[in-house]
Design a protein around this motif. Sequence first.
Motif, mmCIF file in Angstrom:
data_model
loop_
_atom_site.group_PDB
_atom_site.id
_atom_site.type_symbol
_atom_site.label_atom_id
_atom_site.label_comp_id
_atom_site.label_asym_id
_atom_site.label_seq_id
_atom_site.Cartn_x
_atom_site.Cartn_y
_atom_site.Cartn_z
ATOM 1 N N GLN A 193 4.368 -3.591 -7.031
ATOM 2 C CA GLN A 193 4.927 -2.969 -5.968
ATOM 3 C C GLN A 193 6.338 -2.524 -5.542
ATOM 4 O O GLN A 193 6.740 -3.443 -4.873
ATOM 5 C CB GLN A 193 3.416 -2.544 -5.019
ATOM 6 C CG GLN A 193 2.060 -2.408 -5.803
ATOM 7 C CD GLN A 193 2.117 -4.313 -5.691
ATOM 8 O OE1 GLN A 193 2.174 -5.125 -4.795
ATOM 9 N NE2 GLN A 193 1.128 -4.676 -6.481
ATOM 10 N N LEU A 194 6.517 -1.509 -5.115
ATOM 11 C CA LEU A 194 7.905 -1.002 -4.598
ATOM 12 C C LEU A 194 7.795 -0.071 -3.943
ATOM 13 O O LEU A 194 6.941 1.232 -4.228
ATOM 14 C CB LEU A 194 9.006 -0.847 -5.301
ATOM 15 C CG LEU A 194 9.704 -1.784 -6.825
ATOM 16 C CD1 LEU A 194 10.696 -1.475 -7.212
ATOM 17 C CD2 LEU A 194 9.494 -3.235 -5.693
ATOM 18 N N GLY A 195 8.444 -0.175 -2.605
ATOM 19 C CA GLY A 195 8.463 1.180 -1.492
ATOM 20 C C GLY A 195 9.439 1.481 -1.593
ATOM 21 O O GLY A 195 10.644 0.478 -0.935
ATOM 22 N N LEU A 196 9.838 3.280 -1.310
ATOM 23 C CA LEU A 196 11.426 3.723 -1.216
ATOM 24 C C LEU A 196 11.054 3.943 0.234
ATOM 25 O O LEU A 196 10.070 4.817 0.445
ATOM 26 C CB LEU A 196 11.938 4.208 -2.619
ATOM 27 C CG LEU A 196 10.949 3.557 -3.925
ATOM 28 C CD1 LEU A 196 11.956 4.395 -4.589
ATOM 29 C CD2 LEU A 196 12.527 2.688 -3.949
ATOM 30 N N ASP A 197 12.609 3.778 -0.008
ATOM 31 C CA ASP A 197 12.975 4.450 1.609
ATOM 32 C C ASP A 197 13.604 5.908 1.682
ATOM 33 O O ASP A 197 13.757 5.864 0.596
ATOM 34 C CB ASP A 197 14.076 3.810 2.422
ATOM 35 C CG ASP A 197 15.252 3.801 1.948
ATOM 36 O OD1 ASP A 197 15.956 4.543 0.933
ATOM 37 O OD2 ASP A 197 15.702 2.809 2.778
ATOM 38 N N ALA A 198 14.263 6.291 2.696
ATOM 39 C CA ALA A 198 15.141 8.121 2.061
ATOM 40 C C ALA A 198 15.861 7.977 1.568
ATOM 41 O O ALA A 198 15.979 9.096 0.635
ATOM 42 C CB ALA A 198 14.788 8.355 3.650
ATOM 43 N N ASP A 199 16.397 7.002 1.021
ATOM 44 C CA ASP A 199 17.422 7.324 0.574
ATOM 45 C C ASP A 199 17.164 6.737 -1.156
ATOM 46 O O ASP A 199 18.564 6.278 -1.408
ATOM 47 C CB ASP A 199 19.100 6.354 1.142
ATOM 48 C CG ASP A 199 19.279 6.893 2.661
ATOM 49 O OD1 ASP A 199 19.537 7.861 2.346
ATOM 50 O OD2 ASP A 199 19.483 6.132 3.472
ATOM 51 N N TYR A 200 15.982 6.372 -1.124
ATOM 52 C CA TYR A 200 15.613 5.928 -2.791
ATOM 53 C C TYR A 200 16.772 4.747 -2.606
ATOM 54 O O TYR A 200 16.635 3.829 -3.727
ATOM 55 C CB TYR A 200 16.255 6.428 -4.127
ATOM 56 C CG TYR A 200 15.717 8.071 -3.846
ATOM 57 C CD1 TYR A 200 14.254 8.238 -3.964
ATOM 58 C CD2 TYR A 200 16.254 9.417 -2.781
ATOM 59 C CE1 TYR A 200 13.737 9.462 -4.212
ATOM 60 C CE2 TYR A 200 15.911 10.591 -3.025
ATOM 61 C CZ TYR A 200 14.608 10.726 -3.734
ATOM 62 O OH TYR A 200 13.163 11.851 -3.661
ATOM 63 N N ILE A 225 0.828 -1.334 -0.178
ATOM 64 C CA ILE A 225 0.235 -0.092 0.258
ATOM 65 C C ILE A 225 1.048 0.992 0.288
ATOM 66 O O ILE A 225 2.012 1.058 1.197
ATOM 67 C CB ILE A 225 -0.870 0.022 1.459
ATOM 68 C CG1 ILE A 225 -1.725 -1.361 0.832
ATOM 69 C CG2 ILE A 225 -2.071 1.122 1.328
ATOM 70 C CD1 ILE A 225 -2.295 -1.497 0.524
ATOM 71 N N ASP A 226 0.845 2.759 -0.543
ATOM 72 C CA ASP A 226 1.058 3.769 -0.801
ATOM 73 C C ASP A 226 2.621 3.433 -1.224
ATOM 74 O O ASP A 226 3.872 3.260 -0.798
ATOM 75 C CB ASP A 226 1.436 4.328 0.887
ATOM 76 C CG ASP A 226 0.047 5.048 1.171
ATOM 77 O OD1 ASP A 226 -0.928 5.377 1.059
ATOM 78 O OD2 ASP A 226 0.327 4.319 2.527
ATOM 79 N N SER A 227 2.850 2.565 -2.443
ATOM 80 C CA SER A 227 3.779 2.332 -3.191
ATOM 81 C C SER A 227 4.188 3.330 -4.029
ATOM 82 O O SER A 227 3.464 4.301 -4.313
ATOM 83 C CB SER A 227 3.655 1.306 -4.016
ATOM 84 O OG SER A 227 2.139 1.178 -5.069
ATOM 85 N N ASP A 228 5.441 3.424 -4.223
ATOM 86 C CA ASP A 228 6.179 4.878 -4.895
ATOM 87 C C ASP A 228 6.534 4.643 -6.312
ATOM 88 O O ASP A 228 5.939 5.123 -7.262
ATOM 89 C CB ASP A 228 7.479 5.059 -4.206
ATOM 90 C CG ASP A 228 7.324 5.545 -3.315
ATOM 91 O OD1 ASP A 228 7.237 6.754 -2.702
ATOM 92 O OD2 ASP A 228 7.585 5.375 -2.338
ATOM 93 N N ILE A 229 6.477 3.120 -6.832
ATOM 94 C CA ILE A 229 6.442 2.432 -8.001
ATOM 95 C C ILE A 229 5.967 1.396 -8.304
ATOM 96 O O ILE A 229 5.306 0.404 -7.613
ATOM 97 C CB ILE A 229 8.397 1.843 -8.941
ATOM 98 C CG1 ILE A 229 9.156 3.138 -8.084
ATOM 99 C CG2 ILE A 229 8.286 1.070 -9.516
ATOM 100 C CD1 ILE A 229 10.640 2.901 -8.864
ATOM 101 N N VAL A 231 8.624 -4.136 -1.256
ATOM 102 C CA VAL A 231 8.117 -5.230 -2.571
ATOM 103 C C VAL A 231 7.057 -6.232 -2.150
ATOM 104 O O VAL A 231 6.913 -6.501 -1.332
ATOM 105 C CB VAL A 231 9.511 -5.843 -2.886
ATOM 106 C CG1 VAL A 231 9.538 -6.309 -4.058
ATOM 107 C CG2 VAL A 231 10.948 -5.329 -2.486
ATOM 108 N N GLY A 232 5.678 -5.870 -3.195
ATOM 109 C CA GLY A 232 5.163 -6.660 -3.326
ATOM 110 C C GLY A 232 4.275 -7.003 -4.704
ATOM 111 O O GLY A 232 4.861 -6.285 -5.454
ATOM 112 N N LEU A 233 4.607 -8.802 -5.117
ATOM 113 C CA LEU A 233 4.440 -8.720 -6.303
ATOM 114 C C LEU A 233 3.314 -10.077 -6.570
ATOM 115 O O LEU A 233 3.305 -11.138 -5.403
ATOM 116 C CB LEU A 233 6.130 -9.499 -6.679
ATOM 117 C CG LEU A 233 5.856 -10.530 -8.031
ATOM 118 C CD1 LEU A 233 7.126 -9.892 -8.609
ATOM 119 C CD2 LEU A 233 5.741 -11.591 -8.435
#
Length: 151
Positions: free
Chosen positions: A48-55, A28-32, A60-62
Motif C-alpha cells: 500500500q502506498l499513500g501519496l502527499d499533495a505533490d504526488y 490505512i487510506d492508501s492511494d495505491i 509505504v506498507g508492505l
Amino acid sequence: MELNRLDDLYRDAILDHRRNPRNHDRVIDSDIVGDAVNPFCGDEIHLQLGLDADYRVDRVGLQGEGCSINLAAGSMLTEAIHGKALDEIDALVLLFRKMMQGDADAEQLLKDEGDLSSLAGVRDYPVRIKCALLSVSALTGGIQSYKSAVS
Ligand code: ZN
C-alpha cells in the motif's frame, strides 16, 4: 535456499531485512494498492502506498509471505521508493530490472538507492530472480491501476 552461498555482504543485508522488515505496517487510506503472488515458492506481496499533495510517496506498507529473497527485496523496495514521485519510481524499477538482468551500470547506480543493489547476487540463481522481483510486480501493477483510475 542457497543463501549461504551468496556473497557475505549481500547475505548480511538480505538477512537484516528478512529479520527486521521495514515499513511492515499496513497503510490505512492508501492511494495505491498492489498485490502479487508467485505460486512456485508460495511468495506473496501486499503493498500500500499513500501519496502527499505533490504526488510523492509519503506512506509505504508492505506485508509479505514466502522466501527470504522475496521478503528482503520487498523491505528494501519500500525504503527505496519512500519520498519518490511516481515517475522516479518508474526509473528506479527500470534500474532494478536491468540489474537483475545483469546490467553492471544499473547495479552501480542502484548503490545510491539503499540496499536494493545487494540483491545483485541473486542473479546467480535464476529461479530466484522472480522472488526478488515480486514486490516490483506488485508495485508496478498497483501504479498502473492507479493511473488508469485517475486518467
Ligand atoms: Zn521466493
